[in-house]
Design a protein around this motif. Structure first.
Motif, short mmCIF file in Angstrom:
data_model
loop_
_atom_site.label_atom_id
_atom_site.label_comp_id
_atom_site.label_asym_id
_atom_site.label_seq_id
_atom_site.Cartn_x
_atom_site.Cartn_y
_atom_site.Cartn_z
N VAL A 6 2.13 4.54 12.30
CA VAL A 6 1.08 4.04 11.41
C VAL A 6 0.18 3.12 12.22
O VAL A 6 0.58 2.01 12.59
N VAL A 17 1.69 1.45 3.81
CA VAL A 17 2.18 2.77 4.19
C VAL A 17 3.43 2.65 5.04
O VAL A 17 4.41 3.38 4.84
N THR A 77 -5.39 4.03 9.91
CA THR A 77 -6.09 3.34 8.83
C THR A 77 -7.18 2.39 9.32
O THR A 77 -7.76 1.65 8.54
N VAL A 206 -1.06 4.86 -1.25
CA VAL A 206 0.17 5.15 -0.51
C VAL A 206 0.82 6.42 -1.03
O VAL A 206 1.33 7.25 -0.26
N VAL A 209 -0.90 9.33 0.62
CA VAL A 209 -0.52 9.47 2.02
C VAL A 209 0.85 10.11 2.15
O VAL A 209 1.05 11.06 2.93
#
Length: 234
Positions: A6, A17, A77, A206, A209
């Motif tokens: 991430v 996340v 992100t 989230v 994702v």
């Protein structure tokens, strides 16, 4: 156990996340420009940390060198907002914004693509402003809109690795806390501008994702998580 990196994972939606992925049984690698912050979150959730700066290609190459045993998913992100009108554009900030949203993720694909397993995926982050133009949103709108095209083209380039994007609306992720008392007004206006009558929550994004990580027959798509704001006409 599948492994997910991430990027931007030390704060806000990225951290959310990372926390969810760890709770769901993924092996998580927290990537961030601020390695100390990444290590702090990694310690909290039982993950590992690596420095990844979307403005610095050498950090992506170094991260790939640490992950040569393979990864299953990358979620990126990162952003570098430059919320001004055209007359106030700053060249360096403009480049930084495009690098965070478009150029950086392309270089992530360059360096981490070779260590992604064939059934793996990349999830990019766009945003509703790409489809809702307004004064002061020029840079954010164009960079977020470009992410949709990036997802399509990277999906074709990296196949069978899947590439998709999540496009959130206004989400109470902590990013708006800087507005102080103005935050409540922003969230209220955002809620009024959706079809579902509320602003977004972190879990809304989230959830999308995590679904994309598992959606093995979805590639080249942008998933809009904004309560229908693109379709609100008044």
């Amino acid at each position: 156990m599948e492994r997910v990196l991430v990027i931007g994972g030390a704060r806000a939606l990225g951290a959310a996340v990372a926390r969810r992925a760890a709770a769901d049984g993924y092996e998580v690698v927290v990537g961030a420009r601020d390695l100390a912050a990444a290590e702090a979150l990694a310690h909290e959730i039982g993950a590992t940390a690596v420095r990844v700066d979307l403005q610095d290609e050498t950090t992506m190459a170094a991260a790939a060198a640490r992950l040569t045993d393979g990864i299953d998913h990358v979620v990126t992100t990162g952003s570098a907002p430059h919320d001004v009108r055209a007359a106030e554009l700053d060249h360096d900030k403009l480049v930084a914004a495009f690098t965070a949203k478009v150029i950086g993720p392309m270089l992530v694909a360059k360096h981490l693509g070779p260590v992604l397993r064939p059934n793996g995926s990349i999830v990019l982050f766009s945003g509703v402003v790409g489809w809702r133009p307004g004064p002061g949103s020029l840079v954010k709108g164009v960079t977020n809109g470009a992410v949709e095209h990036l997802a399509r083209h990277l999906a074709a380039d990296l196949a069978p690795v899947r590439v998709n994007a999540v496009s959130p609306g206004v989400v109470d992720s902590g990013a708006w806390d800087r507005l102080g008392e103005g935050k409540a007004g922003l969230l209220s206006r955002s809620a009024a501008g959706t079809l579902v009558g509320r602003h977004g929550e972190v879990d809304d994004v989230v959830d999308a994702v995590m679904w994309l990580l598992r959606a093995g027959f979805v590639s080249g798509e942008t998933i809009h998580v904004e309560g229908g704001a693109r379709h609100r006409t008044a």
